[in-house]
Each structure stands twice: as C-alpha cells, then as structure tokens.
Enzyme design. Structure first.
Site, mmCIF file in Angstrom:
data_model
loop_
_atom_site.group_PDB
_atom_site.id
_atom_site.type_symbol
_atom_site.label_atom_id
_atom_site.label_comp_id
_atom_site.label_asym_id
_atom_site.label_seq_id
_atom_site.Cartn_x
_atom_site.Cartn_y
_atom_site.Cartn_z
ATOM 1 C CB ALA A 1 40.307 31.982 28.717
ATOM 2 N N GLY B 1 38.291 36.357 31.264
ATOM 3 C CA GLY B 1 37.046 35.591 31.393
ATOM 4 C C GLY B 1 36.518 35.582 32.825
ATOM 5 C CD GLU C 1 35.093 37.963 28.726
ATOM 6 O OE1 GLU C 1 35.898 37.016 28.810
ATOM 7 O OE2 GLU C 1 34.589 38.332 27.671
ATOM 8 C CD GLU D 1 40.504 39.250 28.183
ATOM 9 O OE1 GLU D 1 40.820 40.356 28.682
ATOM 10 O OE2 GLU D 1 39.521 38.593 28.552
HETATM 11 N N1 CAA Z 1 45.571 30.423 32.288
HETATM 12 C C1 CAA Z 1 46.392 29.433 32.615
HETATM 13 N N2 CAA Z 1 47.234 29.459 33.674
HETATM 14 C C2 CAA Z 1 47.246 30.565 34.416
HETATM 15 C C3 CAA Z 1 46.434 31.679 34.135
HETATM 16 C C4 CAA Z 1 45.545 31.581 33.009
HETATM 17 N N3 CAA Z 1 44.684 32.562 32.680
HETATM 18 N N4 CAA Z 1 46.677 32.648 35.042
HETATM 19 C C5 CAA Z 1 47.630 32.161 35.871
HETATM 20 N N5 CAA Z 1 47.982 30.900 35.485
HETATM 21 C C6 CAA Z 1 48.981 30.030 36.106
HETATM 22 C C7 CAA Z 1 50.386 30.541 35.849
HETATM 23 O O1 CAA Z 1 50.850 30.151 34.581
HETATM 24 C C8 CAA Z 1 51.148 29.876 36.978
HETATM 25 O O2 CAA Z 1 51.374 28.525 36.647
HETATM 26 P P1 CAA Z 1 52.846 27.859 36.954
HETATM 27 O O3 CAA Z 1 52.969 27.921 38.456
HETATM 28 O O4 CAA Z 1 52.698 26.483 36.406
HETATM 29 O O5 CAA Z 1 53.850 28.715 36.245
HETATM 30 C C9 CAA Z 1 50.116 29.910 38.124
HETATM 31 O O6 CAA Z 1 48.838 30.079 37.518
HETATM 32 C C10 CAA Z 1 50.336 31.062 39.086
HETATM 33 O O7 CAA Z 1 50.447 32.228 38.306
HETATM 34 P P2 CAA Z 1 51.545 33.355 38.616
HETATM 35 O O8 CAA Z 1 52.800 32.737 39.098
HETATM 36 O O9 CAA Z 1 51.622 34.248 37.423
HETATM 37 O O10 CAA Z 1 50.812 34.062 39.869
HETATM 38 P P3 CAA Z 1 50.820 35.592 40.280
HETATM 39 O O11 CAA Z 1 50.032 35.651 41.539
HETATM 40 O O12 CAA Z 1 52.207 36.148 40.269
HETATM 41 O O13 CAA Z 1 50.006 36.357 39.093
HETATM 42 C C11 CAA Z 1 48.135 36.709 37.594
HETATM 43 C C12 CAA Z 1 48.654 36.075 38.917
HETATM 44 C C13 CAA Z 1 48.208 38.230 37.666
HETATM 45 C C14 CAA Z 1 46.691 36.248 37.472
HETATM 46 C C15 CAA Z 1 49.009 36.219 36.411
HETATM 47 O O14 CAA Z 1 49.144 34.811 36.508
HETATM 48 C C16 CAA Z 1 48.430 36.540 35.072
HETATM 49 O O15 CAA Z 1 48.609 37.646 34.584
HETATM 50 N N6 CAA Z 1 47.669 35.560 34.449
HETATM 51 C C17 CAA Z 1 47.121 35.731 33.145
HETATM 52 C C18 CAA Z 1 45.809 36.502 33.213
HETATM 53 C C19 CAA Z 1 45.206 36.701 31.837
HETATM 54 O O16 CAA Z 1 45.883 37.088 30.882
HETATM 55 N N7 CAA Z 1 43.880 36.421 31.718
HETATM 56 C C20 CAA Z 1 43.162 36.555 30.490
HETATM 57 C C21 CAA Z 1 43.039 35.217 29.851
HETATM 58 S S1 CAA Z 1 42.427 35.310 28.222
HETATM 59 C C22 CAA Z 1 40.757 35.349 28.375
HETATM 60 O O17 CAA Z 1 40.182 35.316 29.451
HETATM 61 C C23 CAA Z 1 40.151 35.328 26.980
HETATM 62 C C24 CAA Z 1 38.720 35.466 26.739
HETATM 63 O O18 CAA Z 1 37.985 36.166 27.406
HETATM 64 C C25 CAA Z 1 38.178 34.791 25.543
#
Ligand code: CAA
Length: 254
Positions: A64, A107, A110, A130
């Site tokens: 998400a 997501g 998922e 999450e």
């Molecule tokens: N939402 C929004 N933006 C995201 C994102 C997400 N889920 N995942 C990554 N991004 C963005 C980062 O903020 C970053 O943006 P900026 O360059 O503007 O700062 C860009 O993508 C690149 O990300 P990273 O620099 O962090 O890249 P990386 O390769 O070092 O790491 C990653 C990649 C491991 C995916 C890391 O970005 C991360 O941990 N992301 C979050 C993942 C997460 O928590 N997902 C669960 C979401 S909640 C969900 O899905 C809820 C549900 O089921 C209801």
C-alpha cells in the site's frame, strides 16, 4: 499519468506492468483502480485468456502507498474505490499469474496470494512489514497467507515483518518456481501461453472450483463440482476428437 503499462506480448495473453518505479510500485489508489479497470476489460474480452501481473527489477510492489493521505477522514485503506478494486482483482475469473522480481511486500505480497500462480525471480523477497508501522495486512493477507503457508509461518512473517527469499517462498508454496531474475517475465509469459492454449472454459471452471475450497464447506463444493461436471462444451468434444485422431486440439472457448 498512467501507473500501469498494458501489452499483449503473446496470443491470448495480457501483460500488466506496474509502472511506479520511483515508489517501488506501491499500490496507490490510482494504480489499483487502473489495474482493476484493465482486469474488467480482460474479463470481457474473449481474446484474452490469461493475465500476467509484474513490476520491475527492484519491486513487484512494496505494498500500500504509505504516503497517500486520508481522504475526508477515511484512512487510505478504507476508501471505497480502493476496496472495489481489490474485489475486482479477487473476482477476476480468468487465470491471473504473477512474475515477481525484487520486493513483494505488504499489499504487494497480498496481491501475489490472490494470483493463481506465482513465478519468482531469484532475487525476489516476500514479506509483510505492516507490523513495523503498527498496521496489519488488511487487504486479505491475514486470511490468505495462512491458507498458503500455514499458520505458524504466517504468524512469524506478520508478527516480525521479516522477509523471506525466493527459494523459501517457493518451498512454502508462495511461488511455483524460482528462475533467474533476467528470465522471470519471459518464463511467466511462457507458462501463460501454455495455459492460454487450453480450453478457456475448462480453465475458468478449474479456477472457480479450486477457489471454492476457501469459500464453501467441503460437502457443498463437492456437490457443486459434480454438477459442473455435467457441462458439455464444443471444446470438450474437440479435446476428445483430437486425442482419438492423434492431433493437437484447437480450443475455441465454446
Ligand atoms: N509506499 C509509498 N512509498 C514507498 C513505499 C510504500 N509502500 N515503499 C517504498 N516507497 C518509496 C520510498 O519512500 C522512496 O521514496 P523517496 O525516494 O521519495 O524517498 C522510494 O519508494 C524508494 O524507496 P527506498 O529508498 O526505501 O528503496 P529501497 O530499495 O532502499 O527499499 C523497500 C525498498 C524495502 C521496499 C522500502 O522502501 C520499504 O521498506 N518500503 C515500505 C514497505 C512497506 O512497509 N510495505 C507495507 C505497506 S502497508 C500495506 O501494504 C498495508 C495493507 O496491507 C493494508
């Protein structure tokens, strides 16, 4: 700006590529709505028999879009069009395959459990992070993941937020095969082509019947399966004729 790219790389096969590389293909509301609209088109188009979802080298999808703001006080995950889009994906009646490279998180993971068959590139990572933002997998993950990997593994993944690699995902049943990352999409398209050469009616019935496992008590689904067996199709006649005549069948979806 479009958040997906759609192509027809092989006969009867539609490829949907998530196209938000700078956000690791996070599932924004727009991306989900566009994907659902494309799946609606694919469902209605008899020329499409199989759909493949993919992302890019870095991410299938990081889940998400955490940066999307609440709308009118409703958190992003509760928005009506987002929920409708998930329902459309869930109800897509044709085979839905995923070619996963890089991260499939939250997501995004998922979504892979909603797909019928997943092929993972050797650098793919699957996880449910999450809990680290004090949330939980609310787009079907708490229900679908244990059905795929079992309760203990699902608890471990969701409670720790730790990722698993492609080999582990394959051993746990999240993916059918691990392939070199450079070949993930091609190998998935090859599989899609082989499924698309089957009778689309038979394939749709297999999907419907297998999914009944998760939705109905066993005696009810067995009795429905028995009734569906009575269906007669031209494709079935063609399959038998081709077998007897020792030639490849040509299925027309009738
Ligand atoms: N939402 C929004 N933006 C995201 C994102 C997400 N889920 N995942 C990554 N991004 C963005 C980062 O903020 C970053 O943006 P900026 O360059 O503007 O700062 C860009 O993508 C690149 O990300 P990273 O620099 O962090 O890249 P990386 O390769 O070092 O790491 C990653 C990649 C491991 C995916 C890391 O970005 C991360 O941990 N992301 C979050 C993942 C997460 O928590 N997902 C669960 C979401 S909640 C969900 O899905 C809820 C549900 O089921 C209801």
């Amino acid at each position: 700006m479009a958040t997906i790219a759609v192509s027809r790389p092989a006969p009867h096969v539609c490829l949907i590529r998530f196209d938000r590389p700078r956000a690791r293909n996070a599932l924004s509301r727009e991306l989900l709505v566009e994907t659902a609209a494309e799946l609606d088109r694919a469902a209605a188009d008899p020329e499409v028999r199989c759909v493949v979802l993919t992302g890019d080298d870095a991410a299938f999808s990081a889940g998400a879009d955490i940066k999307e703001m609440p709308d009118g006080g409703i958190p992003m995950w509760g928005q009506a069009d987002r929920l409708r889009a998930w329902k459309t994906i869930e109800r897509f009646p044709k085979p839905l395959l995923a070619a996963v490279d890089g991260y499939a998180l939250g997501g995004g993971c998922e979504l892979t459990t909603l797909c019928d068959i997943v092929i993972a590139g050797d650098g793919a990572r699957f996880g449910f992070p999450e809990v680290r933002i004090a949330a939980f997998p609310g787009d079907g993950g708490t229900q679908r993941l244990p059905r795929v990997v079992g309760k203990t593994r699902a608890m471990w993944m969701m409670m720790t937020g730790e990722m698993i690699d492609a080999q582990t995902a394959c051993a746990w049943g999240l993916a059918i095969a691990v392939v070199p990352a450079a070949e993930t999409v091609a190998r998935t398209l090859d599989l899609a082509g082989r499924i698309a050469a089957m009778s689309p009616i038979a394939v749709a019935m297999i999907k419907e019947e297998v999914l009944m496992t998760y939705q109905k008590p066993l005696d009810e689904s067995l009795s429905l399966e028995r009734k569906l067996l009575l269906w007669q199709t031209e494709d079935h006649d063609e399959g038998i004729a081709a077998f007897v005549e020792k030639r490849p069948p040509v299925f027309k979806g009738r």
